[in-house]
Design an enzyme around this catalytic site. Structure first.
Site, mmCIF file in Angstrom:
data_model
loop_
_atom_site.group_PDB
_atom_site.id
_atom_site.type_symbol
_atom_site.label_atom_id
_atom_site.label_comp_id
_atom_site.label_asym_id
_atom_site.label_seq_id
_atom_site.Cartn_x
_atom_site.Cartn_y
_atom_site.Cartn_z
ATOM 1 N N GLU A 1 4.071 13.168 -4.713
ATOM 2 C CA GLU A 1 3.302 13.202 -3.470
ATOM 3 C C GLU A 1 3.973 14.135 -2.457
ATOM 4 O O GLU A 1 5.157 14.006 -2.179
ATOM 5 C CB GLU A 1 3.245 11.790 -2.888
ATOM 6 C CG GLU A 1 2.477 11.706 -1.593
ATOM 7 C CD GLU A 1 2.456 10.282 -1.042
ATOM 8 O OE1 GLU A 1 3.547 9.681 -0.880
ATOM 9 O OE2 GLU A 1 1.364 9.775 -0.763
ATOM 10 N N GLU B 1 0.891 -1.173 0.000
ATOM 11 C CA GLU B 1 0.000 0.000 0.000
ATOM 12 C C GLU B 1 0.919 1.210 0.000
ATOM 13 O O GLU B 1 1.523 1.539 1.028
ATOM 14 C CB GLU B 1 -0.840 0.033 1.285
ATOM 15 C CG GLU B 1 -1.684 -1.194 1.498
ATOM 16 C CD GLU B 1 -2.995 -1.135 0.747
ATOM 17 O OE1 GLU B 1 -3.238 -0.147 0.022
ATOM 18 O OE2 GLU B 1 -3.776 -2.073 0.884
HETATM 19 N N1 LIG Z 1 -1.565 3.233 0.589
HETATM 20 C C1 LIG Z 1 -1.754 3.331 1.874
HETATM 21 O O1 LIG Z 1 -2.654 2.736 2.409
HETATM 22 C C2 LIG Z 1 -0.842 4.202 2.705
HETATM 23 C C3 LIG Z 1 -1.197 4.465 4.020
HETATM 24 C C4 LIG Z 1 -0.346 5.258 4.785
HETATM 25 C C5 LIG Z 1 0.833 5.756 4.223
HETATM 26 N N2 LIG Z 1 1.146 5.492 2.944
HETATM 27 C C6 LIG Z 1 2.385 6.013 2.356
HETATM 28 O O2 LIG Z 1 3.446 5.985 3.294
HETATM 29 C C7 LIG Z 1 4.380 7.025 3.041
HETATM 30 C C8 LIG Z 1 4.766 7.757 4.315
HETATM 31 O O3 LIG Z 1 5.181 6.871 5.283
HETATM 32 P P1 LIG Z 1 6.706 6.673 5.694
HETATM 33 O O4 LIG Z 1 7.472 7.932 5.478
HETATM 34 O O5 LIG Z 1 6.669 6.073 7.030
HETATM 35 O O6 LIG Z 1 7.189 5.636 4.580
HETATM 36 P P2 LIG Z 1 8.577 4.850 4.524
HETATM 37 O O7 LIG Z 1 8.521 4.042 3.278
HETATM 38 O O8 LIG Z 1 9.718 5.735 4.736
HETATM 39 O O9 LIG Z 1 8.530 3.898 5.797
HETATM 40 C C9 LIG Z 1 7.523 2.957 6.013
HETATM 41 C C10 LIG Z 1 8.033 1.818 6.871
HETATM 42 O O10 LIG Z 1 9.034 1.101 6.153
HETATM 43 C C11 LIG Z 1 10.187 0.948 6.959
HETATM 44 N N3 LIG Z 1 11.362 0.820 6.062
HETATM 45 C C12 LIG Z 1 12.159 1.810 5.569
HETATM 46 N N4 LIG Z 1 13.118 1.278 4.782
HETATM 47 C C13 LIG Z 1 12.934 -0.059 4.771
HETATM 48 C C14 LIG Z 1 13.577 -1.149 4.117
HETATM 49 N N5 LIG Z 1 14.644 -0.960 3.331
HETATM 50 N N6 LIG Z 1 13.097 -2.387 4.316
HETATM 51 C C15 LIG Z 1 12.019 -2.600 5.084
HETATM 52 N N7 LIG Z 1 11.371 -1.618 5.741
HETATM 53 C C16 LIG Z 1 11.814 -0.357 5.575
HETATM 54 C C17 LIG Z 1 10.170 2.167 7.841
HETATM 55 O O11 LIG Z 1 10.988 1.975 8.965
HETATM 56 C C18 LIG Z 1 8.692 2.273 8.176
HETATM 57 O O12 LIG Z 1 8.345 1.373 9.200
HETATM 58 C C19 LIG Z 1 3.719 7.914 2.042
HETATM 59 O O13 LIG Z 1 4.280 7.755 0.767
HETATM 60 C C20 LIG Z 1 2.274 7.445 2.038
HETATM 61 O O14 LIG Z 1 1.590 7.679 0.856
HETATM 62 C C21 LIG Z 1 0.339 4.697 2.186
#
Ligand SMILES: NC(=O)c1ccc[n+]([C@@H]2O[C@H](COP(=O)([O-])OP(=O)(O)OC[C@H]3O[C@@H](n4cnc5c(N)ncnc54)[C@H](O)[C@@H]3O)[C@@H](O)[C@H]2O)c1
Ligand SMILES: N=C(N)NCCCC=O
Length: 393
Positions: free
Chosen positions: A283, A150
């Site tokens: 975004e 997602e």
């Molecule tokens: N589609 C949906 O339902 C939905 C819902 C909420 C947020 N989002 C998206 O989330 C983003 C914002 O959230 P964010 O900044 O926390 O995102 P992010 O991708 O930076 O982090 C998300 C999660 O992934 C982990 N992560 C980071 N690098 C990783 C790796 N290499 N391997 C495994 N895990 C890793 C992070 O620690 C965190 O727990 C936005 O782009 C937003 O659109 C989507």
């Protein structure tokens, strides 16, 4: 918190109805065979979640995965882990058996990445940015491990000229200023029919200036600070890039004057946007909306679909048939008609294109954590008869 509780209750019910659906027969064209299916837990699942709606995003995964019978390892965002740890404490209080839900905190590369590459994790369900989603998919591919993703969005809201302007303005605001725009499905691209564009923007600016921006603990607050300094700087950079690329900051764009401290950004409306600009394509994840005008329905659809993302889309019009046509034409996993953002645990949630794949919530959310086994039985007394029996001399 109400949504979190409702999600656990909903999947508790689905867990019970899952038992009733087991062994459902498959009709076969041969009478001497009978077949049924078993829906089984996929195994150990890794759940990696973001910081916006930190407990709700975790719940959308924890509740269905446990309802499916999986055991789970949850890795919440390093920026917002506490509510998930509190969930762990509640699970202990209600005597969830040890090992069923495991919560590990830490940075993505250290605590998240090992889940996607670990041979004993059978599936990864991820919510977060498209960039991290790609990394997880790449790591999981080495094990041929299923993933559901997602990811982000740049969702459109199309407003036609037959609407009640103030009602539509309020949905446009809710679509991008709620939760300070830190919503994956935020309708951050506003498409206005040219006939109402000027009037709509005047009203939008007036409504936006009326939003109470304050400490969220204050009564009546409708816009709080964004999550972190990094996010604050990122949003300000988006706004300054839009300006330097030639867009107009019609309203907002800076720190509210009455708030000296904290990562507050005014509700920001950007016009004179072209489709090559960063503000149209990427975004922001902040309280920033960009606006374009259209003349015809087909132009509106073309602009709406002019994105690599495909999470949500919304249309506001009093013409029911037009709304139905647009629902079909939008390349997104979610379409809202005459509103933006309402989310129900019963309805599927997820995107197309670079917004990811797989659906959470509803019965589809449970299917994410189930694998389907066919059980087929030969039930004739006759031998199969494909080979000649050796002669009995
Ligand atoms: N589609 C949906 O339902 C939905 C819902 C909420 C947020 N989002 C998206 O989330 C983003 C914002 O959230 P964010 O900044 O926390 O995102 P992010 O991708 O930076 O982090 C998300 C999660 O992934 C982990 N992560 C980071 N690098 C990783 C790796 N290499 N391997 C495994 N895990 C890793 C992070 O620690 C965190 O727990 C936005 O782009 C937003 O659109 C989507
Ligand atoms: N209205 C709600 N609860 N929306 C959740 C959106 C999740 C994505 O960030």
């Amino acid at each position: 918190m109400d949504d979190v509780a409702a999600c656990f209750e909903y999947y508790a019910d689905l867990a019970e109805s899952l038992d009733e659906k087991q062994r459902s027969p498959i009709s076969l064209p041969m009478e001497n065979f009978k077949s049924h299916i078993l829906k089984e837990p996929i195994g150990v699942v890794g759940l990696i979640t973001p910081w916006n709606y930190p407990l709700l995003m975790a719940t959308w995964k924890v509740a269905p995965s446990l309802a499916a019978g999986c055991t789970a390892v949850l890795k919440p965002s390093e920026l917002a882990s506490l509510t998930c740890l509190e969930l762990g404490a509640i699970c202990m209080e209600v005597a969830l058996p040890p090992g069923v839900l495991n919560i590990i905190t830490g940075l993505g590369p250290e605590a998240g990445a090992p889940l996607s590459s670990h041979p004993h994790v059978d599936k990864v369900a991820f919510t977060g940015s498209t960039e991290t989603g790609k990394r997880i998919m790449t790591a999981a591919a080495q094990m041929v491990k299923p993933v559901s993703l997602e990811l982000g969005g740049k969702s459109p809201l199309i407003v036609f000229d037959d609407v009640d302007i103030d009602k539509a303005v309020e949905w446009a605001m809710f679509g991008v200023f709620a939760n300070a725009g830190q919503v994956c499905s935020a309708t951050s691209r506003l498409l206005l029919h040219e006939k109402i564009a000027k009037q709509f923007l005047d009203r939008l600016v007036a409504w936006a200036k009326n939003i109470k921006v304050s400490d969220p603990l204050e009564e009546g607050c409708r816009l709080g600070s964004v999550v972190s300094e990094e996010q604050y700087e990122k949003i300000k950079k988006f706004i300054s890039t839009a300006r330097s690329e030639g867009a107009t900051i019609l309203c907002g764009g800076a720190r509210p004057q009455h708030l000296r401290r904290g990562f507050f950004i005014e509700p920001t409306i950007i016009t004179d946007v072209s489709t090559s600009m960063q503000i149209w394509r990427e975004e922001v994840f902040g309280p920033v909306i960009c606006v374009k005008e259209f003349r015809t329905e087909s132009e509106a659809v073309e602009l709406a679909n002019d994105t690599h993302y495909g999470l949500a889309g919304a249309v506001i019009s009093n013409d029911e048939e037009r709304c139905q046509r647009i629902s079909k034409a939008l390349h997104s996993g979610i379409v809202w008609i005459n509103c933006s953002q309402p989310t129900f645990v019963q309805a599927p949630w997820g995107g197309n294109k670079r917004s990811g794949f797989g659906r959470e919530l509803g019965e589809w959310g449970l299917d994410n954590y189930l694998t389907i086994k066919q059980v087929t039985k030969y039930c004739s007394d006759e031998p199969w008869g494909w080979y000649q029996p050796p002669s009995k001399l």
